[in-house]
Write a protein that holds these residues in place. Structure first.
Motif, PDB file in Angstrom:
ATOM      1  N   TYR A 106      60.035  37.214  -9.527  1.00  7.52           N
ATOM      2  CA  TYR A 106      59.435  36.491  -8.399  1.00  7.52           C
ATOM      3  C   TYR A 106      59.391  35.008  -8.728  1.00  7.52           C
ATOM      4  O   TYR A 106      58.938  34.614  -9.811  1.00  7.52           O
ATOM      5  CB  TYR A 106      58.013  36.976  -8.113  1.00  7.52           C
ATOM      6  CG  TYR A 106      57.342  36.146  -7.026  1.00  7.52           C
ATOM      7  CD1 TYR A 106      57.545  36.460  -5.686  1.00  7.52           C
ATOM      8  CD2 TYR A 106      56.583  35.035  -7.342  1.00  7.52           C
ATOM      9  CE1 TYR A 106      56.987  35.682  -4.687  1.00  7.52           C
ATOM     10  CE2 TYR A 106      56.019  34.248  -6.344  1.00  7.52           C
ATOM     11  CZ  TYR A 106      56.219  34.577  -5.025  1.00  7.52           C
ATOM     12  OH  TYR A 106      55.677  33.799  -4.035  1.00  7.52           O
ATOM     13  N   SER A 107      59.848  34.202  -7.787  1.00  5.91           N
ATOM     14  CA  SER A 107      59.713  32.761  -7.952  1.00  5.91           C
ATOM     15  C   SER A 107      59.731  32.098  -6.594  1.00  5.91           C
ATOM     16  O   SER A 107      60.623  32.351  -5.778  1.00  5.91           O
ATOM     17  CB  SER A 107      60.865  32.224  -8.804  1.00  5.91           C
ATOM     18  OG  SER A 107      60.766  30.816  -8.886  1.00  5.91           O
ATOM     19  N   MET A 108      58.747  31.288  -6.329  1.00  3.15           N
ATOM     20  CA  MET A 108      58.711  30.512  -5.087  1.00  3.15           C
ATOM     21  C   MET A 108      57.894  29.247  -5.384  1.00  3.15           C
ATOM     22  O   MET A 108      56.699  29.199  -5.142  1.00  3.15           O
ATOM     23  CB  MET A 108      58.105  31.318  -3.943  1.00  3.15           C
ATOM     24  CG  MET A 108      58.576  30.872  -2.554  1.00  3.15           C
ATOM     25  SD  MET A 108      58.188  29.136  -2.178  1.00  3.15           S
ATOM     26  CE  MET A 108      56.433  29.290  -1.756  1.00  3.15           C
ATOM     27  N   PRO A 109      58.577  28.245  -5.969  1.00  2.00           N
ATOM     28  CA  PRO A 109      57.834  27.086  -6.485  1.00  2.00           C
ATOM     29  C   PRO A 109      57.433  26.038  -5.439  1.00  2.00           C
ATOM     30  O   PRO A 109      56.765  25.072  -5.796  1.00  2.00           O
ATOM     31  CB  PRO A 109      58.833  26.489  -7.492  1.00  2.00           C
ATOM     32  CG  PRO A 109      60.179  26.875  -6.966  1.00  2.00           C
ATOM     33  CD  PRO A 109      60.008  28.217  -6.316  1.00  2.00           C
ATOM     34  N   THR A 110      57.840  26.235  -4.189  1.00  2.00           N
ATOM     35  CA  THR A 110      57.511  25.228  -3.163  1.00  2.00           C
ATOM     36  C   THR A 110      56.008  25.156  -2.931  1.00  2.00           C
ATOM     37  O   THR A 110      55.348  26.175  -2.773  1.00  2.00           O
ATOM     38  CB  THR A 110      58.199  25.588  -1.830  1.00  2.00           C
ATOM     39  OG1 THR A 110      59.591  25.760  -2.060  1.00  2.00           O
ATOM     40  CG2 THR A 110      57.955  24.521  -0.772  1.00  2.00           C
ATOM     41  N   LYS A 111      55.489  23.935  -2.871  1.00  2.00           N
ATOM     42  CA  LYS A 111      54.083  23.746  -2.506  1.00  2.00           C
ATOM     43  C   LYS A 111      53.993  23.669  -0.989  1.00  2.00           C
ATOM     44  O   LYS A 111      54.712  22.880  -0.367  1.00  2.00           O
ATOM     45  CB  LYS A 111      53.558  22.458  -3.137  1.00  2.00           C
ATOM     46  CG  LYS A 111      52.090  22.227  -2.894  1.00  2.00           C
ATOM     47  CD  LYS A 111      51.531  21.191  -3.855  1.00  2.00           C
ATOM     48  CE  LYS A 111      50.012  21.188  -3.800  1.00  2.00           C
ATOM     49  NZ  LYS A 111      49.432  20.389  -4.878  1.00  2.00           N
ATOM     50  N   VAL A 112      53.143  24.479  -0.394  1.00  2.00           N
ATOM     51  CA  VAL A 112      53.056  24.562   1.065  1.00  2.00           C
ATOM     52  C   VAL A 112      51.750  23.927   1.541  1.00  2.00           C
ATOM     53  O   VAL A 112      50.675  24.275   1.051  1.00  2.00           O
ATOM     54  CB  VAL A 112      53.095  26.038   1.529  1.00  2.00           C
ATOM     55  CG1 VAL A 112      52.946  26.120   3.054  1.00  2.00           C
ATOM     56  CG2 VAL A 112      54.361  26.722   1.057  1.00  2.00           C
TER      57      VAL A 112
END
Lengths: 375, 375
Positions: B5-11
């Motif tokens: 799992y990887s989703m480094p975007t800051k939302v």
């Protein structure tokens, strides 16, 4: 729907994931410091796997294996000095919440000169050493959070270092390291995870993303709980592989939740039970959770229903019964302790982080109903 | 449970989030290139908000507003050359999937010398310019993915650049920019999001994390669908604010899903409908989704039930009826097209990414049942 979401840690999950994905450690340098407790990382196979991965990558390493339960500030400075002396590039935390939290503080203190009085200010201008996390319990979620929770004797409680800089770069979730955990530890850490998921939904910072993760975490907990409740003895370790896997995922998801939401009044109340009465952190939260839901329900019954739905219990009383099977007989507390602990709880930031904020009187009532009172 | 799992975007999510959190742009340089389509970013207020944020931060900027629908490789090279010429530090993508995907390719091509023949190899040794994403439709999820999908005339289809390097650093989700989208666009993009969430659960890479996000996305879609189905005309724009907000979140969650799982046979089949028959991408997926679930159900009925549960429909037929209300009358297809499109679909990576893999005969049958056949 105003919120911020960030969870930059890369997660590898599955049996053997450390060795299979060892290159993700090598990406953070050529010399590592392993941070562990005294013995469990050696017994459960995690340390051996990490060393195998480091050898595969041709990396050098040193070991700091002096982290105690509820790690102290002094231990963090000691580890940081050891990291500096050995000129390590990255820190590999192996263990439960204690080694992971201590390792995060060490990664900060090894890279920046911070005096103890400034340790909890949140103001850390420089970089930190990259952190790699290998959880060996299924509870804290520290592998995917920006928190390091240390025992703060000056304040007679636990205090958090909170900064996005200490999000682990990589987390490896291998449930085999949890296979030997006794029932008591398994249940206490699972309660910590449950508490994180539930409190995430009760937080003023709850969002559609954190709630999605929290509901799945609660659902997984509920699936495992019957097997946990049937453990024949506190030292029993033989839970099914499926349960070990699900608990690891339950804790991971719940960690991702509190990375967004923080914790609430339950943790605020729980800290004194741990600090002054030596009740395990996860258990302390578990003891208080049902009463807090009862309190929230008066103000926001829909919110409580949303929490109970993935648990598949019909109301808070059924939830209480469900938890009571796991908690067994409850600790005693005196009225003096209730007064003192409720004062301390009111001084935490966790109270204002709660969607339904309790007063000190509410907190006293919750302690009273959650424990046995020793008059 | 082996997965990564990887989703480094800051939302950042919420009304006014760009200006409120403008410092997150400044963190990526002092001069930005805005990448947009010809006009919509100017009309819906998003470009004005970005410029306000840049001015607040004292940043310089240039505008590249030439991205067409289904952007081409040539457009990506043109934008990259413009970025180099203007020596920008970061790229701000504003729009639907087309500007976001084109902007990601530009961020790559502005920082690295890559020949067109090597564009889809996945081998990009250097850095890319930081990307900031401002979606103005609720569908693609490109704001939180590592994909840039370009029209590839040499292969007569759409082809993906896929690399973690093009995850946006920051995504700003402000549903106000979607307030003027006509019903047709709103429905088509929502179908794209639904398709991402459903396909994520059908992917061989589905995990406990991606499934948690997918189920919540499906639940949000189902809540919005009745209002979408009741739109009185294709140009109708006046959906409720709550629906606009939920659709934005539905698309965001679904984007987080496909960042982990990729897409499956549905997208494989849909690409030809878009490339050769000019059927909108989201609609193309929506047309095929129910038949694909029927196909999967023969092998794995539990998986289909898990998908339908958050949709709150009792079976695939009810799901089909539910989607048909949104789809209206369906396009025609010839038997020759079915043969040719099914051959093309079989050559995509998406087929092997499907938990239940269709044969070419299965794909032909699904096209046949999903569209009107012109003999």
């Amino acid at each position: 729907m105003s919120y911020t979401y960030s969870m930059p840690t890369k997660v590898f999950s599955g049996k053997g994931c450390i060795v299979a994905h060892s290159a993700a450690i090598r990406a953070h340098g050529s010399k590592a410091m392993l941070v562990t407790g005294r013995s469990s990382a050696k017994k459960n196979g995690s340390q051996a796997d990490v060393i195998k991965a480091l050898e595969k990558e041709g990396m050098d390493y040193v070991v700091f294996d002096k982290v105690m339960s509820n790690p102290t500030i002094a231990c963090s400075y000691e580890g940081a000095a050891f990291a500096r002396k050995n000129k390590v590039d990255c820190i590999i935390a192996i263990g439960g919440g204690s080694p992971m939290d201590a390792a995060k503080a060490m990664a900060l203190l090894a890279a920046q000169d911070i005096e103890e009085k400034d340790l909890f200010t949140g103001n850390y201008p420089g970089d930190v050493l990259p952190i790699i996390a290998v959880p060996t319990t299924a509870g804290t979620g520290s592998e995917v959070t920006q928190y390091s929770i240390l025992t703060n004797d000056a304040a007679a409680t636990k205090t958090s270092i909170a900064t996005p800089k200490i999000f682990p770069k990589v987390a490896y979730i291998d449930p085999r390291y949890m296979a030997g955990l006794p029932a008591t530890t398994t249940i206490n850490t699972a309660m910590d995870a449950l508490s994180h998921a539930v409190e995430g939904m009760l937080s003023v910072r709850a969002s559609v993303i954190s709630n999605a993760l929290a509901k799945e975490s609660i659902r997984l907990f509920a699936q495992c709980a019957p097997e946990l409740a049937e453990a024949p003895a506190p030292q029993w370790t033989k839970f099914s592989e499926a349960t070990r896997e699900q608990l690891a995922q339950c804790a991971l998801l719940a960690g991702m939740v509190i990375a967004q939401t923080g914790t609430t009044a339950v943790h605020a109340m729980g800290y004194s039970l741990t600090y002054f009465k030596d009740i395990d952190h996860g258990r302390a939260n578990g003891l208080l959770l049902a009463e807090y839901l009862k309190f929230v329900q008066q103000d926001d019954p829909q919110l409580v229903n949303d929490i109970l739905a993935p648990m598949q219990v019909k109301d808070v009383d059924a939830f209480q019964t469900f938890l009571d099977r796991l908690l067994g007989s409850k600790e005693t507390i005196t009225r003096e302790e209730i007064l003192s602990f409720s004062q301390k709880a009111m001084h935490t930031k966790n109270i204002a982080n709660s969607r339904v904020e309790p007063t000190q009187e509410d907190i006293k009532a919750m302690y009273l109903a959650s424990l046995q009172v020793n008059a």
